[in-house]
Motif scaffolding. Structure first.
Motif, PDB file in Angstrom:
ATOM      1  N   TYR A  88       0.533 -73.295   4.085  1.00 42.24           N
ATOM      2  CA  TYR A  88       1.965 -73.054   3.914  1.00 42.24           C
ATOM      3  C   TYR A  88       2.373 -73.437   2.501  1.00 42.24           C
ATOM      4  O   TYR A  88       2.019 -74.513   2.014  1.00 42.24           O
ATOM      5  CB  TYR A  88       2.780 -73.859   4.932  1.00 42.24           C
ATOM      6  CG  TYR A  88       2.576 -73.368   6.347  1.00 42.24           C
ATOM      7  CD1 TYR A  88       1.496 -73.813   7.093  1.00 42.24           C
ATOM      8  CD2 TYR A  88       3.455 -72.454   6.916  1.00 42.24           C
ATOM      9  CE1 TYR A  88       1.289 -73.346   8.386  1.00 42.24           C
ATOM     10  CE2 TYR A  88       3.257 -71.982   8.206  1.00 42.24           C
ATOM     11  CZ  TYR A  88       2.169 -72.426   8.929  1.00 42.24           C
ATOM     12  OH  TYR A  88       1.977 -71.954  10.202  1.00 42.24           O
ATOM     13  N   TYR A  89       3.121 -72.530   1.861  1.00 40.81           N
ATOM     14  CA  TYR A  89       3.574 -72.757   0.490  1.00 40.81           C
ATOM     15  C   TYR A  89       5.097 -72.653   0.426  1.00 40.81           C
ATOM     16  O   TYR A  89       5.691 -71.770   1.046  1.00 40.81           O
ATOM     17  CB  TYR A  89       2.992 -71.713  -0.456  1.00 40.81           C
ATOM     18  CG  TYR A  89       1.487 -71.764  -0.601  1.00 40.81           C
ATOM     19  CD1 TYR A  89       0.668 -71.012   0.230  1.00 40.81           C
ATOM     20  CD2 TYR A  89       0.894 -72.558  -1.577  1.00 40.81           C
ATOM     21  CE1 TYR A  89      -0.711 -71.052   0.107  1.00 40.81           C
ATOM     22  CE2 TYR A  89      -0.490 -72.600  -1.715  1.00 40.81           C
ATOM     23  CZ  TYR A  89      -1.279 -71.838  -0.871  1.00 40.81           C
ATOM     24  OH  TYR A  89      -2.648 -71.879  -1.006  1.00 40.81           O
ATOM     25  N   CYS A  90       5.691 -73.519  -0.362  1.00 42.90           N
ATOM     26  CA  CYS A  90       7.105 -73.363  -0.667  1.00 42.90           C
ATOM     27  C   CYS A  90       7.230 -72.794  -2.075  1.00 42.90           C
ATOM     28  O   CYS A  90       6.288 -72.860  -2.875  1.00 42.90           O
ATOM     29  CB  CYS A  90       7.863 -74.684  -0.566  1.00 42.90           C
ATOM     30  SG  CYS A  90       7.395 -75.928  -1.797  1.00 42.90           S
ATOM     31  N   VAL A  91       8.383 -72.207  -2.348  1.00 45.22           N
ATOM     32  CA  VAL A  91       8.715 -71.745  -3.693  1.00 45.22           C
ATOM     33  C   VAL A  91      10.121 -72.225  -4.001  1.00 45.22           C
ATOM     34  O   VAL A  91      11.023 -72.141  -3.154  1.00 45.22           O
ATOM     35  CB  VAL A  91       8.659 -70.206  -3.802  1.00 45.22           C
ATOM     36  CG1 VAL A  91       9.282 -69.730  -5.108  1.00 45.22           C
ATOM     37  CG2 VAL A  91       7.218 -69.719  -3.714  1.00 45.22           C
ATOM     38  N   LEU A  92      10.300 -72.731  -5.199  1.00 42.35           N
ATOM     39  CA  LEU A  92      11.627 -73.100  -5.683  1.00 42.35           C
ATOM     40  C   LEU A  92      11.995 -72.202  -6.854  1.00 42.35           C
ATOM     41  O   LEU A  92      11.153 -71.942  -7.732  1.00 42.35           O
ATOM     42  CB  LEU A  92      11.669 -74.562  -6.117  1.00 42.35           C
ATOM     43  CG  LEU A  92      11.339 -75.598  -5.049  1.00 42.35           C
ATOM     44  CD1 LEU A  92      11.446 -77.006  -5.645  1.00 42.35           C
ATOM     45  CD2 LEU A  92      12.253 -75.462  -3.850  1.00 42.35           C
ATOM     46  N   TYR A  93      13.244 -71.748  -6.850  1.00 42.49           N
ATOM     47  CA  TYR A  93      13.746 -70.976  -7.984  1.00 42.49           C
ATOM     48  C   TYR A  93      14.319 -71.973  -8.987  1.00 42.49           C
ATOM     49  O   TYR A  93      15.271 -72.692  -8.700  1.00 42.49           O
ATOM     50  CB  TYR A  93      14.811 -69.973  -7.541  1.00 42.49           C
ATOM     51  CG  TYR A  93      15.387 -69.210  -8.699  1.00 42.49           C
ATOM     52  CD1 TYR A  93      16.711 -69.369  -9.081  1.00 42.49           C
ATOM     53  CD2 TYR A  93      14.585 -68.348  -9.440  1.00 42.49           C
ATOM     54  CE1 TYR A  93      17.232 -68.695 -10.169  1.00 42.49           C
ATOM     55  CE2 TYR A  93      15.095 -67.664 -10.528  1.00 42.49           C
ATOM     56  CZ  TYR A  93      16.420 -67.841 -10.895  1.00 42.49           C
ATOM     57  OH  TYR A  93      16.925 -67.177 -11.971  1.00 42.49           O
ATOM     58  N   GLY A  95      15.683 -71.334 -11.930  1.00 46.61           N
ATOM     59  CA  GLY A  95      16.660 -70.779 -12.849  1.00 46.61           C
ATOM     60  C   GLY A  95      15.970 -70.021 -13.970  1.00 46.61           C
ATOM     61  O   GLY A  95      14.745 -70.078 -14.120  1.00 46.61           O
ATOM     62  N   SER A  96      16.737 -69.263 -14.728  1.00 46.35           N
ATOM     63  CA  SER A  96      16.217 -68.495 -15.872  1.00 46.35           C
ATOM     64  C   SER A  96      15.061 -67.584 -15.476  1.00 46.35           C
ATOM     65  O   SER A  96      14.121 -67.388 -16.246  1.00 46.35           O
ATOM     66  CB  SER A  96      15.766 -69.440 -16.996  1.00 46.35           C
ATOM     67  OG  SER A  96      16.842 -70.233 -17.429  1.00 46.35           O
ATOM     68  N   GLY A  97      15.126 -67.058 -14.255  1.00 50.71           N
ATOM     69  CA  GLY A  97      14.133 -66.095 -13.808  1.00 50.71           C
ATOM     70  C   GLY A  97      12.795 -66.658 -13.410  1.00 50.71           C
ATOM     71  O   GLY A  97      11.853 -65.894 -13.128  1.00 50.71           O
ATOM     72  N   ILE A  98      12.674 -67.978 -13.365  1.00 51.07           N
ATOM     73  CA  ILE A  98      11.399 -68.649 -13.147  1.00 51.07           C
ATOM     74  C   ILE A  98      11.276 -69.141 -11.702  1.00 51.07           C
ATOM     75  O   ILE A  98      12.176 -69.808 -11.189  1.00 51.07           O
ATOM     76  CB  ILE A  98      11.235 -69.844 -14.091  1.00 51.07           C
ATOM     77  CG1 ILE A  98      11.417 -69.416 -15.545  1.00 51.07           C
ATOM     78  CG2 ILE A  98       9.891 -70.526 -13.874  1.00 51.07           C
ATOM     79  CD1 ILE A  98      10.405 -68.423 -16.039  1.00 51.07           C
ATOM     80  N   SER A  99      10.139 -68.832 -11.085  1.00 51.51           N
ATOM     81  CA  SER A  99       9.829 -69.329  -9.741  1.00 51.51           C
ATOM     82  C   SER A  99       8.597 -70.227  -9.837  1.00 51.51           C
ATOM     83  O   SER A  99       7.699 -69.959 -10.633  1.00 51.51           O
ATOM     84  CB  SER A  99       9.536 -68.167  -8.788  1.00 51.51           C
ATOM     85  OG  SER A  99      10.604 -67.247  -8.772  1.00 51.51           O
ATOM     86  N   VAL A 100       8.541 -71.252  -9.000  1.00 52.01           N
ATOM     87  CA  VAL A 100       7.385 -72.151  -8.992  1.00 52.01           C
ATOM     88  C   VAL A 100       6.925 -72.362  -7.559  1.00 52.01           C
ATOM     89  O   VAL A 100       7.727 -72.723  -6.690  1.00 52.01           O
ATOM     90  CB  VAL A 100       7.700 -73.511  -9.641  1.00 52.01           C
ATOM     91  CG1 VAL A 100       6.478 -74.424  -9.579  1.00 52.01           C
ATOM     92  CG2 VAL A 100       8.142 -73.327 -11.092  1.00 52.01           C
ATOM     93  N   PHE A 101       5.643 -72.146  -7.333  1.00 52.83           N
ATOM     94  CA  PHE A 101       5.061 -72.411  -6.022  1.00 52.83           C
ATOM     95  C   PHE A 101       4.723 -73.892  -5.883  1.00 52.83           C
ATOM     96  O   PHE A 101       4.325 -74.550  -6.856  1.00 52.83           O
ATOM     97  CB  PHE A 101       3.775 -71.620  -5.826  1.00 52.83           C
ATOM     98  CG  PHE A 101       3.991 -70.213  -5.354  1.00 52.83           C
ATOM     99  CD1 PHE A 101       4.226 -69.198  -6.269  1.00 52.83           C
ATOM    100  CD2 PHE A 101       3.962 -69.906  -4.010  1.00 52.83           C
ATOM    101  CE1 PHE A 101       4.427 -67.883  -5.839  1.00 52.83           C
ATOM    102  CE2 PHE A 101       4.162 -68.610  -3.563  1.00 52.83           C
ATOM    103  CZ  PHE A 101       4.398 -67.594  -4.489  1.00 52.83           C
ATOM    104  N   GLY A 102       4.835 -74.375  -4.664  1.00 49.59           N
ATOM    105  CA  GLY A 102       4.349 -75.704  -4.358  1.00 49.59           C
ATOM    106  C   GLY A 102       2.835 -75.718  -4.269  1.00 49.59           C
ATOM    107  O   GLY A 102       2.176 -74.674  -4.306  1.00 49.59           O
ATOM    108  N   THR A 103       2.302 -76.911  -4.110  1.00 51.85           N
ATOM    109  CA  THR A 103       0.859 -77.102  -4.097  1.00 51.85           C
ATOM    110  C   THR A 103       0.200 -76.671  -2.798  1.00 51.85           C
ATOM    111  O   THR A 103      -1.017 -76.528  -2.738  1.00 51.85           O
ATOM    112  CB  THR A 103       0.541 -78.582  -4.355  1.00 51.85           C
ATOM    113  OG1 THR A 103       1.347 -79.389  -3.487  1.00 51.85           O
ATOM    114  CG2 THR A 103       0.848 -78.953  -5.805  1.00 51.85           C
ATOM    115  N   GLY A 104       1.002 -76.457  -1.770  1.00 53.90           N
ATOM    116  CA  GLY A 104       0.484 -75.947  -0.503  1.00 53.90           C
ATOM    117  C   GLY A 104       0.107 -77.034   0.476  1.00 53.90           C
ATOM    118  O   GLY A 104      -0.348 -78.110   0.089  1.00 53.90           O
TER     119      GLY A 104
END
Lengths: 110, 121
Positions: A88-93, A95-104
């Motif tokens: 399971y992975y989370c993603v946080l937005y 801002g400025s068009g950038i998304s980051v996935f969590g480590t899982g």
């Protein structure tokens, strides 16, 4: 460099409840990060579970729910089933068009 | 039914180039953000790039800035990723993903099956 942190692994009994979290290496997660959650089994494409903190994606059973718990985003699986065994992975937005996935988080159902 | 089908992956030498394509169907392509996400062997998912509905805004993860270019052709319902100066660490399965219709790319809701890119001599 922002790191989005998740627990490496969790084990849950069939029928049990587990809550996975998604945090920031620096700061708190709020709804402004529009947290989303994805499920992936080995060799398969990800599947979207939750977006915008707590909105279930089409076809996702209601045993999956999203929330903010304290300073983290959370995914709760209620009444775990064998086929919930996945990464399971989370993603946080950010801002400025950038998304980051969590480590899982690897969830085992046994 | 929403479908995303990637193509263009393969084996390429370090320093080489590759162009990935994603053919979209089953929805109004021009109304959605589109993205590329990758997964190195045995590793987690990594967001690579986002492109706005009309192509006017493009965003990249730092590790690919200046080397990768995301683009789209709304008339052909297609998304692309031009990858130049490839490195071994770019080896991954690359997924095409549909974003939302919002003003900002806050999530991915449909995914392709992925295409494997291997960078090796």
């Amino acid at each position: 460099q922002t790191v989005v942190t998740q627990e490496p692994s969790f084990s849950v009994s069939p029928g049990g409840t587990v809550t996975l979290t998604c945090g920031l290496s620096s700061g708190s997660v709020s709804t402004s990060y529009y947290p989303s959650w994805y499920q992936q089994t080995p060799g398969q494409a990800p599947r979207t579970l939750i977006y915008s903190t707590n909105t279930r994606s089409s076809g996702v059973p209601d045993r999956f729910s999203g929330s903010i718990l304290g300073n983290k985003a959370a995914l709760t699986i209620t009444g775990a089933q064998a086929d919930d065994e996945s990464d399971y992975y989370c993603v946080l937005y950010m801002g400025s068009g950038i998304s980051v996935f969590g480590t899982g988080t690897k969830v085992t159902v046994l | 039914e929403v479908q995303l089908v990637e193509s263009g992956g393969g084996l390429v030498q370090p320093g080489g180039s590759l162009r990935l394509s994603c053919a979209a169907s089953g929805f109004t392509f021009s109304s959605y953000w589109m993205s590329w996400v990758r997964q190195a062997p045995g590793k987690g998912l990594e967001w690579v790039a986002n492109i706005k509905q009309d192509g006017s805004e493009k965003y990249y993860v730092d590790s690919v800035k200046g080397r990768f270019t995301i683009s789209r052709d709304n008339a052909k319902n297609s998304l692309y990723l031009q990858m130049n100066s490839l490195r071994a660490e770019d080896t991954a399965v690359y997924y095409c993903a549909r974003g939302g219709q919002q003003l900002v790319p806050i999530y991915f809701d449909y995914w392709g099956q992925g295409t494997l890119v291997t960078v090796s001599s």
